[in-house]
Write a protein that holds these residues in place. Structure first.
Motif, PDB file in Angstrom:
ATOM      1  N   CYS A  19       0.852  -1.247   0.165  1.00 24.12           N
ATOM      2  CA  CYS A  19       0.336  -0.063   0.219  1.00 24.12           C
ATOM      3  C   CYS A  19       0.414   1.538   0.299  1.00 24.12           C
ATOM      4  O   CYS A  19       2.268   1.139   0.350  1.00 24.12           O
ATOM      5  N   SER A  20       0.568   2.479   0.091  1.00 29.51           N
ATOM      6  CA  SER A  20       0.654   3.889  -0.243  1.00 29.51           C
ATOM      7  C   SER A  20       0.382   4.801   0.965  1.00 29.51           C
ATOM      8  O   SER A  20      -0.334   4.019   1.562  1.00 29.51           O
ATOM      9  N   THR A  21       1.535   5.355   1.237  1.00 27.20           N
ATOM     10  CA  THR A  21       0.977   6.452   2.879  1.00 27.20           C
ATOM     11  C   THR A  21       0.086   7.005   1.745  1.00 27.20           C
ATOM     12  O   THR A  21      -0.711   7.099   3.051  1.00 27.20           O
ATOM     13  N   GLY A  22      -0.629   7.173   1.136  1.00 30.54           N
ATOM     14  CA  GLY A  22      -1.963   8.502   1.515  1.00 30.54           C
ATOM     15  C   GLY A  22      -3.178   7.366   1.385  1.00 30.54           C
ATOM     16  O   GLY A  22      -4.348   7.969   0.934  1.00 30.54           O
ATOM     17  N   GLU A  23      -3.374   6.458   1.487  1.00 31.47           N
ATOM     18  CA  GLU A  23      -4.051   4.749   1.399  1.00 31.47           C
ATOM     19  C   GLU A  23      -4.843   5.377   3.053  1.00 31.47           C
ATOM     20  O   GLU A  23      -4.230   6.015   3.878  1.00 31.47           O
ATOM     21  N   ASP A  24      -6.166   5.218   3.124  1.00 31.17           N
ATOM     22  CA  ASP A  24      -6.604   5.364   3.969  1.00 31.17           C
ATOM     23  C   ASP A  24      -7.085   3.955   4.817  1.00 31.17           C
ATOM     24  O   ASP A  24      -6.750   3.002   4.207  1.00 31.17           O
ATOM     25  N   ARG A  48      -2.696 -10.250   6.934  1.00 30.42           N
ATOM     26  CA  ARG A  48      -2.738  -9.082   8.044  1.00 30.42           C
ATOM     27  C   ARG A  48      -1.326  -8.657   7.684  1.00 30.42           C
ATOM     28  O   ARG A  48      -1.640  -7.711   9.153  1.00 30.42           O
ATOM     29  N   HIS A  49      -0.519  -8.478   6.932  1.00 26.39           N
ATOM     30  CA  HIS A  49       0.628  -7.445   6.699  1.00 26.39           C
ATOM     31  C   HIS A  49       0.162  -6.900   5.572  1.00 26.39           C
ATOM     32  O   HIS A  49       0.240  -7.511   4.453  1.00 26.39           O
ATOM     33  N   LEU A  50       1.219  -5.708   5.789  1.00 21.14           N
ATOM     34  CA  LEU A  50       0.824  -5.159   3.888  1.00 21.14           C
ATOM     35  C   LEU A  50       2.118  -3.846   3.947  1.00 21.14           C
ATOM     36  O   LEU A  50       1.820  -2.947   5.458  1.00 21.14           O
ATOM     37  N   PRO A  51       3.218  -4.276   3.373  1.00 25.89           N
ATOM     38  CA  PRO A  51       4.236  -3.631   3.382  1.00 25.89           C
ATOM     39  C   PRO A  51       3.688  -1.906   3.240  1.00 25.89           C
ATOM     40  O   PRO A  51       3.221  -2.294   1.585  1.00 25.89           O
ATOM     41  N   VAL A  52       4.450  -0.831   3.200  1.00 29.17           N
ATOM     42  CA  VAL A  52       3.929   0.877   2.849  1.00 29.17           C
ATOM     43  C   VAL A  52       5.219   0.693   2.274  1.00 29.17           C
ATOM     44  O   VAL A  52       6.580   0.526   2.035  1.00 29.17           O
ATOM     45  N   VAL A  53       4.734   0.459   0.217  1.00 27.92           N
ATOM     46  CA  VAL A  53       6.749   1.783  -0.696  1.00 27.92           C
ATOM     47  C   VAL A  53       5.488   2.788  -1.053  1.00 27.92           C
ATOM     48  O   VAL A  53       4.781   3.319  -0.993  1.00 27.92           O
ATOM     49  N   LEU A 111       8.479   1.553   2.694  1.00 25.63           N
ATOM     50  CA  LEU A 111       8.707   2.803   3.731  1.00 25.63           C
ATOM     51  C   LEU A 111       8.409   2.211   5.514  1.00 25.63           C
ATOM     52  O   LEU A 111       8.707   2.939   6.266  1.00 25.63           O
ATOM     53  N   GLY A 112       7.455   0.913   5.665  1.00 24.80           N
ATOM     54  CA  GLY A 112       7.135   1.064   6.688  1.00 24.80           C
ATOM     55  C   GLY A 112       6.243  -0.582   6.877  1.00 24.80           C
ATOM     56  O   GLY A 112       6.332  -1.360   5.614  1.00 24.80           O
ATOM     57  N   ILE A 113       5.900  -1.356   7.903  1.00 24.66           N
ATOM     58  CA  ILE A 113       4.766  -2.439   6.979  1.00 24.66           C
ATOM     59  C   ILE A 113       3.567  -2.305   8.270  1.00 24.66           C
ATOM     60  O   ILE A 113       3.860  -1.053   9.127  1.00 24.66           O
TER      61      ILE A 113
END
Ligand code: AMP
Length: 147
Positions: free
Chosen positions: A86-91, A105-110, A117-119
């Motif tokens: 997912c991206s940082t701008g998603e809600d 149950r886990h989604l890396p943030v790219v 950038l995180g998880i």
């Protein structure tokens, strides 16, 4: 709440991502999951771009099929290669929907370049949603009480 806020709610270590190389053994991965008290580890050879994700469920499934011999093999045979991110701008709701549909149950943030950038875990997303609902409740109560 947006994903970048969820990451900051996790505290200063919120953007820390536990990764493992695809050549690591299943035993090494299991030790890392236990030591870090996490349910999944992102597989990345450069520590930036995910090439897979390995969850405790992947290990348990293969252990039940192959027995303890699986522990000495590489994680590349067990990991999920098609990683949803997912991206940082998603809600929060978009993240929860993605996890529910994908049954993970886990989604890396790219970022745009695909660098991590995180998880966000389902626990992080549920806790963010509870905070949102509580903030909304307090705002509505404030409006009704005229404060
Ligand atoms: P989890 O519920 O996250 O422990 O993972 C359940 C299954 O989904 C396992 O097979 C994982 O390898 C896989 N998985 C976990 N997270 C992701 C993700 N972000 N994208 C794709 N598959 C995933």
């Amino acid at each position: 709440m947006l994903v970048n806020q969820i990451l900051s709610l996790k505290g200063p270590g919120g953007s820390g991502i536990v990764t493992i190389q695809s050549t690591a053994t299943v035993e090494e991965a299991a030790k890392l999951l236990a030591e870090k008290r996490i349910g999944a580890v992102v597989v990345s050879d450069d520590g930036k771009k995910p090439v897979g994700i390995l969850s405790e469920r992947d290990i348990v499934r293969e252990l039940s099929k192959q027995g303890a011999a699986v522990l000495s093999g590489p994680i590349s045979g067990l990991m999920t290669r098609n990683v949803s991110t997912c991206s940082t701008g998603e809600d929060t709701l978009a993240v929860l929907e993605r996890m529910t549909e994908g049954r993970f149950r886990h989604l890396p943030v790219v970022d745009e370049a695909g660098n991590m950038l995180g998880i966000v875990s389902i626990g992080d997303a549920v806790s963010a949603r509870l905070k949102e609902l509580n903030d909304e409740k307090e705002a509505l109560t404030g409006m009704i009480m005229g404060s």
